[in-house]
Design an enzyme around this catalytic site. Structure first.
Site, PDB file in Angstrom:
ATOM      1  N   THR A   4     -13.286  23.862  21.719  1.00 59.26           N
ATOM      2  CA  THR A   4     -13.689  23.199  20.485  1.00 59.26           C
ATOM      3  C   THR A   4     -15.216  23.106  20.488  1.00 59.26           C
ATOM      4  O   THR A   4     -15.874  23.658  21.372  1.00 59.26           O
ATOM      5  CB  THR A   4     -13.026  21.803  20.374  1.00 59.26           C
ATOM      6  OG1 THR A   4     -13.271  21.263  19.067  1.00 59.26           O
ATOM      7  CG2 THR A   4     -13.559  20.831  21.416  1.00 59.26           C
TER       8      THR A   4
ATOM      9  N   VAL B 169     -10.509  26.092  14.329  1.00 58.24           N
ATOM     10  CA  VAL B 169     -11.929  26.370  14.487  1.00 58.24           C
ATOM     11  C   VAL B 169     -12.612  25.032  14.721  1.00 58.24           C
ATOM     12  O   VAL B 169     -12.287  24.031  14.074  1.00 58.24           O
ATOM     13  CB  VAL B 169     -12.518  27.052  13.238  1.00 58.24           C
ATOM     14  CG1 VAL B 169     -14.019  27.279  13.412  1.00 58.24           C
ATOM     15  CG2 VAL B 169     -11.811  28.380  12.971  1.00 58.24           C
ATOM     16  N   CYS B 170     -13.545  25.010  15.651  1.00 61.00           N
ATOM     17  CA  CYS B 170     -14.346  23.815  15.908  1.00 61.00           C
ATOM     18  C   CYS B 170     -13.428  22.645  16.285  1.00 61.00           C
ATOM     19  O   CYS B 170     -12.486  22.808  17.049  1.00 61.00           O
ATOM     20  CB  CYS B 170     -15.225  23.526  14.684  1.00 61.00           C
ATOM     21  SG  CYS B 170     -16.631  22.440  14.981  1.00 61.00           S
ATOM     22  N   THR B 171     -13.686  21.465  15.721  1.00 58.83           N
ATOM     23  CA  THR B 171     -12.936  20.276  16.119  1.00 58.83           C
ATOM     24  C   THR B 171     -11.548  20.203  15.498  1.00 58.83           C
ATOM     25  O   THR B 171     -10.826  19.223  15.714  1.00 58.83           O
ATOM     26  CB  THR B 171     -13.724  19.003  15.785  1.00 58.83           C
ATOM     27  OG1 THR B 171     -14.149  19.049  14.414  1.00 58.83           O
ATOM     28  CG2 THR B 171     -14.945  18.878  16.683  1.00 58.83           C
TER      29      THR B 171
END
Length: 225
Positions: free
Chosen positions: A120, A100-102
């Site tokens: 991302t 998830v995300c970075t």
């Protein structure tokens, strides 16, 4: 059938990246959740919350899925040989490699995004190509057993997509309803494509130091080469 799902937590992880998917998976029968870190001492999120790991890297059971959330602490993970070795080892056995995300940048730093479609957080999206990935601007991107979610709140969309694959759409829909996940934000500012220019500039300015450090790390890794 029991599914073992592991979340790698670390100092300065983004709480919402973890909490959304964790809560959703917790609604699904047969999912056994693990919070993984080097030791069992509490880990502090970027928001200041402390969260206790449930298992160490060395004692981690065989997982069906490993998820890496994002956050400021990703920069350190991208340069941590112990973590990168753990991620590479897990990639050989898990059914799904996820983030998830970075958190996607950690998979990339381990050399596991080469030639694969991924996403991302928008402010770090440009770093994916330098890690060998094929950047895709979508909220959830599926490439074989690699499933990546966009920034922060995309974690719930990501989790629903994973549950649908693991347990079927009906189970995913029930989990969505249980959490009453029916987003209706008061502002259309959740993407740099729709947010006011002033908001985009402010977020870019606030994250500039962290992103610049990530750019340096990605360049030093030479993964894309």
């Amino acid at each position: 059938m029991t599914l073992d799902i592991g979340f790698l937590i670390f100092p300065n992880f983004q709480l919402v990246d973890l909490a959304g998917p964790f809560d959703l998976f917790a609604q699904v029968p047969g999912c056994r959740l693990h919070l993984i870190w080097k030791n069992l001492e509490p880990v502090r999120a970027t928001s200041g919350w402390d969260l206790a790991p449930t298992v160490t890297l060395d004692a981690c059971p065989v997982l069906d899925m490993l998820c890496i959330p994002g956050g400021g602490g990703v920069n350190a993970l991208m340069q941590d040989p112990e973590i990168l070795d753990f991620v590479r080892a897990q990639a050989k056995t898990v059914r799904y490699q996820t983030s998830v995300c970075t958190g996607a940048l950690v998979w990339g730093a381990a050399g596991l995004l080469r030639g694969r479609r991924a996403t991302t957080h928008w402010a770090s999206h440009h770093l994916l190509a330098g890690l060998g990935a094929v950047p895709v601007e979508e909220r959830v991107v599926v490439d074989g057993n690699l499933i990546t979610g966009g920034g922060a709140t995309a974690g719930i969309d990501f989790a629903l997509a994973v549950v649908a694959r693991l347990k079927g759409q009906e189970e995913a829909e029930a989990a969505q309803l249980e959490l009453e996940y029916a987003p209706a934000p008061p502002f259309d500012a959740g993407s740099p494509r729709t947010a006011p220019a002033a908001a985009v500039e402010r977020v870019r300015r606030d994250s500039a130091r962290t992103v610049a450090e990530r750019e340096r790390i990605v360049a030093s890794l030479g993964v894309a080469a």
